[in-house]
Write a protein that holds these residues in place. Structure first.
Motif, PDB file in Angstrom:
ATOM      1  N   VAL A 175       0.827  -1.210   0.000  1.00 59.77           N
ATOM      2  CA  VAL A 175       0.000   0.000   0.000  1.00 59.77           C
ATOM      3  C   VAL A 175       0.870   1.273   0.000  1.00 59.77           C
ATOM      4  O   VAL A 175       0.465   2.299  -0.540  1.00 59.77           O
ATOM      5  N   SER A 203     -13.772   0.119   6.824  1.00 65.77           N
ATOM      6  CA  SER A 203     -12.399  -0.288   6.492  1.00 65.77           C
ATOM      7  C   SER A 203     -12.340  -0.986   5.140  1.00 65.77           C
ATOM      8  O   SER A 203     -11.381  -0.810   4.379  1.00 65.77           O
ATOM      9  N   LEU A 245     -11.963   1.567   2.489  1.00 70.05           N
ATOM     10  CA  LEU A 245     -10.584   2.054   2.337  1.00 70.05           C
ATOM     11  C   LEU A 245      -9.735   1.016   1.617  1.00 70.05           C
ATOM     12  O   LEU A 245      -8.898   1.359   0.786  1.00 70.05           O
ATOM     13  N   ASN A 246      -9.973  -0.251   1.933  1.00 63.08           N
ATOM     14  CA  ASN A 246      -9.201  -1.300   1.259  1.00 63.08           C
ATOM     15  C   ASN A 246      -9.511  -1.365  -0.230  1.00 63.08           C
ATOM     16  O   ASN A 246      -8.649  -1.722  -1.023  1.00 63.08           O
ATOM     17  N   ASN A 291      -7.534   1.427  -1.769  1.00 64.16           N
ATOM     18  CA  ASN A 291      -6.114   1.085  -1.849  1.00 64.16           C
ATOM     19  C   ASN A 291      -5.822  -0.046  -2.833  1.00 64.16           C
ATOM     20  O   ASN A 291      -4.671  -0.334  -3.122  1.00 64.16           O
ATOM     21  N   ARG A 296      -1.825   5.820   3.302  1.00 58.69           N
ATOM     22  CA  ARG A 296      -2.770   5.144   4.193  1.00 58.69           C
ATOM     23  C   ARG A 296      -2.194   5.031   5.590  1.00 58.69           C
ATOM     24  O   ARG A 296      -1.009   4.782   5.766  1.00 58.69           O
ATOM     25  N   PHE A 346      -3.052   2.755   8.867  1.00 58.37           N
ATOM     26  CA  PHE A 346      -3.826   1.542   9.105  1.00 58.37           C
ATOM     27  C   PHE A 346      -4.418   1.502  10.510  1.00 58.37           C
ATOM     28  O   PHE A 346      -3.855   2.050  11.458  1.00 58.37           O
ATOM     29  N   ALA A 355       2.963   7.869   6.269  1.00 54.61           N
ATOM     30  CA  ALA A 355       2.029   8.243   5.216  1.00 54.61           C
ATOM     31  C   ALA A 355       2.351   9.636   4.678  1.00 54.61           C
ATOM     32  O   ALA A 355       2.288   9.898   3.491  1.00 54.61           O
ATOM     33  N   ILE A 379      -4.723  11.246   2.249  1.00 53.92           N
ATOM     34  CA  ILE A 379      -4.387  10.209   3.220  1.00 53.92           C
ATOM     35  C   ILE A 379      -5.674   9.545   3.698  1.00 53.92           C
ATOM     36  O   ILE A 379      -6.636  10.228   4.059  1.00 53.92           O
ATOM     37  N   LEU A 380      -5.688   8.220   3.671  1.00 52.35           N
ATOM     38  CA  LEU A 380      -6.818   7.459   4.200  1.00 52.35           C
ATOM     39  C   LEU A 380      -6.457   7.060   5.626  1.00 52.35           C
ATOM     40  O   LEU A 380      -5.474   6.370   5.846  1.00 52.35           O
ATOM     41  N   ASP A 402      -7.503   5.172   9.033  1.00 52.21           N
ATOM     42  CA  ASP A 402      -8.428   4.211   9.621  1.00 52.21           C
ATOM     43  C   ASP A 402      -8.275   4.236  11.145  1.00 52.21           C
ATOM     44  O   ASP A 402      -7.335   3.684  11.687  1.00 52.21           O
TER      45      ASP A 402
END
Lengths: 354, 262
Positions: A221, B51, B54-55, B58, B90, B92, B173, B181-182, B184
């Motif tokens: 990622v 989530s 977001l995945n 990505n 990202r 996490f 990130a 930017i994601l 989580d």
């Protein structure tokens, strides 16, 4: 959960895990080690130079190669011997069939042969993980042993399946007969390749390997091509193993066969990196020295104490028992190997001083 | 900074995306838009599909249906490496840091994809390779400084406190100069002070650096204070979408998500 105690407060974790940045200047112990191996011919005996320091240095180099795959990129390999064999047989065949008698060039071609073999056997690693990668390296081990034993071309149609280099040239130096020159060739190649490995580990390539090892999804990622860097680890690690194999065959043994690179050799290199410490450069040297010197030391001590009372067969079996037990005790005490022990020790001394 | 609400500048548009695992629908025809330089929060109960969304962005999950438009280009599926190259970073939920590496190494790994040098240049220690490494280190140190991580710079991350690890994840990130930017649950498991600190960082990143943020967060007061827009998910469906103050008044949201007031 062994590490929980260290996580309780920031203060303890600060001290325990303070990993010094070694990139800027080599440490005092590194400098001392380099000076020692470079000046050894001035004071050490022939036995020490050729039967102890030479194999320790070569197996340390093999350890670096395996550590790149296993310690840094996180792919367990039990096929180190295979890639060492490809390096040795590659060099031999370029010399015997290709007429390349320039030592550095033939050695380089041997290393490149091993790198190509590593690349090919590393291809499945982009699709499979963990245990299954290990199985492909085991396949490499048996395939290579079969290839070089059953095909007479690879040992130049000799009456026995062994390989010995034809006379080689190295500038104006006598690489074929002069032991001091052979010693220096091994030591200088190993030291320079160690420096190169250190540079790679501290570059983005080394960080990518460790990132893939620690958290593969996150690595993808943030834009790290994990398949590509796994293949690269296989290629470069195998190059190191190939050079080590060629040095082992021709500058240490003199004459080699696939028996010199069988599964026992693979496990020996694997033990070196586990005992020395995964993902550590200096650990390879400590591990190799330990693995090669401990049996000699045990032998010496048993003979000195019990001596002639024991028959030689029993002695050599007992050596194996003691050797095995010591390794088990060591790994229970410090699963991360000698490198971690040393880091803890230097950390402790520093705290005492301040 | 006076773009105004009249001309919308959409950075990301998700259109009718559906995702199922086996037979179970995790996301059901879900659409939302994120304006450039805004903070958009995704909220909803556990298992609502936040989530997973977001995945999908990505490229870790591939949706069965739907389209994603990023910066004017429309995709049926995303691929992790390409998404990273487009400037999407990202943070996490489980941090997903590289445990055995130091803070600096973790942050520097965020720059790896920008490396132009080869392994041979590094092996030989050529000037170009050294310069690139030095510039990565400098850039990483700026991110470390920005997030007040200086005292931890050379420590192995796995032994660091959770809140610090979250910040390392944010630094990793941030370091690659992302466009978006994601995040989580950047504040999960934090106490009030740590949350305030992290909120401050998020606002700084959004306002000072102009980075678009998609935020998943359970703490409603944090969501209300940070967000320009709030999207509510429930059982994989969109329940509400709008300005925080409007969403908070939405009766459906109140009953389904916020629950009855005690």
């Amino acid at each position: 959960m062994k590490t929980n105690a260290g996580q309780m407060t920031v203060e303890t974790s600060l001290q325990i895990n303070a990993k010094p940045q070694t990139r800027k200047l080599p440490s005092a112990s590194t400098i001392a080690f380099v000076i020692l191996v470079l000046t050894a011919p001035l004071f050490a005996s022939h036995y020490w130079l050729m039967a102890i320091i030479t194999p320790v240095m070569i197996l340390s180099l093999a350890g670096i190669g395996l550590n790149i795959k296993t310690g840094y990129a996180g792919m367990v390999s039990v096929g180190a011997g295979a890639f060492m064999a490809v390096g040795a047989y590659g060099m031999f065949n370029f010399a015997a069939h290709g007429g390349i008698t320039n030592f550095p060039l033939a050695l380089l071609l041997g290393g490149i042969s091993a790198a190509i073999a590593g690349y090919l056997f590393g291809l499945p690693s982009s699709r499979i993980k963990g245990f299954y990668v290990m199985v492909t390296t085991l396949a490499a081990q048996f395939f290579v042993e079969w290839l070089f034993t059953k095909n007479a071309y690879f040992y130049n149609y000799g009456s026995v399946p062994t390989i010995t280099l034809p006379p080689m040239t190295l500038f104006d130096l006598d690489i074929n007969g002069n032991n001091t020159i052979r010693y220096y060739v091994v030591v200088i190649i190993v030291l320079l390749m160690t420096l190169a490995a250190k540079n790679i580990i501290h570059s983005h390539v080394g960080r990518n390997w460790m990132a893939i090892r620690d958290m593969n999804t996150a690595a993808g990622v943030i834009g790290i091509d994990s398949a590509r860097y796994k293949r690269l680890a296989f290629t470069i690690g195998s190059f190191y193993l190939g050079i080590a194999g060629a040095l082992w065959a021709f500058l240490f043994l003199g004459t080699a066969s696939t028996l010199s690179f069988d599964i026992n050799r693979s496990f020996q290199v694997l033990f070196i990196i586990i005992i020395g410490g995964l993902s550590s450069i200096r650990g390879n040297f400590i591990g190799a020295a330990f693995i090669l010197l401990l049996p000699i030391l045990i032998d010496y001590m048993v003979k000195a104490t019990l001596g002639s009372a024991l028959n030689p067969g029993f002695l050599s079996n007992m050596n194996k028992v003691i050797f095995g037990s010591l390794i088990i005790i060591l790994l229970i005490k410090e699963p991360e190997g000698f490198d971690k022990m040393l880091r803890n020790l230097t950390g402790y001394i520093k705290r005492r001083k301040s | 900074m006076t773009a105004g609400a009249s001309s919308k500048d959409i950075l990301l548009a998700v259109s009718h995306v559906s995702l199922s695992f086996g037979g179970a629908k995790a996301i059901n025809s879900f659409s939302f838009e994120v304006e450039r330089r805004s903070i958009c929060s995704l909220i909803g109960p556990n298992g609502a599909g936040k989530s997973s969304m977001l995945n999908i962005l990505n490229g870790v999950y591939v949706p069965q249906e739907g389209l994603i438009t990023y910066n004017g280009t429309t995709f049926e599926r995303m691929e992790p490496l390409k998404v990273a190259a487009m400037g999407v970073a990202r943070m996490f939920q489980n941090n997903a840091l590289f445990g055995k590496m130091t803070v600096l190494e973790n942050v520097m790994a965020g720059l790896s994809r920008k490396a132009k040098t080869t392994v041979i240049e590094h092996a030989l220690g050529l000037p170009r390779a050294r310069q690139e490494s030095a510039s990565f280190e400098l850039k990483s140190d700026q991110a470390i400084d920005f997030l007040d991580l200086n005292p931890y710079r050379d420590l192995v991350v796995e032994a660091l406190p959770y809140g610090i690890q979250k910040r390392v994840g944010l630094a990793r990130a941030l370091v690659s100069d992302p466009e978006m930017i994601l995040m989580d649950e950047p504040m999960a498991g934090m106490n009030k002070e740590e949350k305030q600190e992290m909120s401050g960082f998020i606002l700084d990143i959004n306002k000072k650096l102009g980075i678009t943020i998609i935020l998943i967060e359970h703490d409603i007061s944090v969501v209300m204070s940070l967000s320009d827009r709030v999207v509510v998910l429930d059982y994989g469906r969109k329940l509400a979408d709008g300005r925080p103050e409007d969403v908070a008044k939405n009766p459906e949201v109140i009953s389904a998500y916020l629950g009855t007031v005690h």
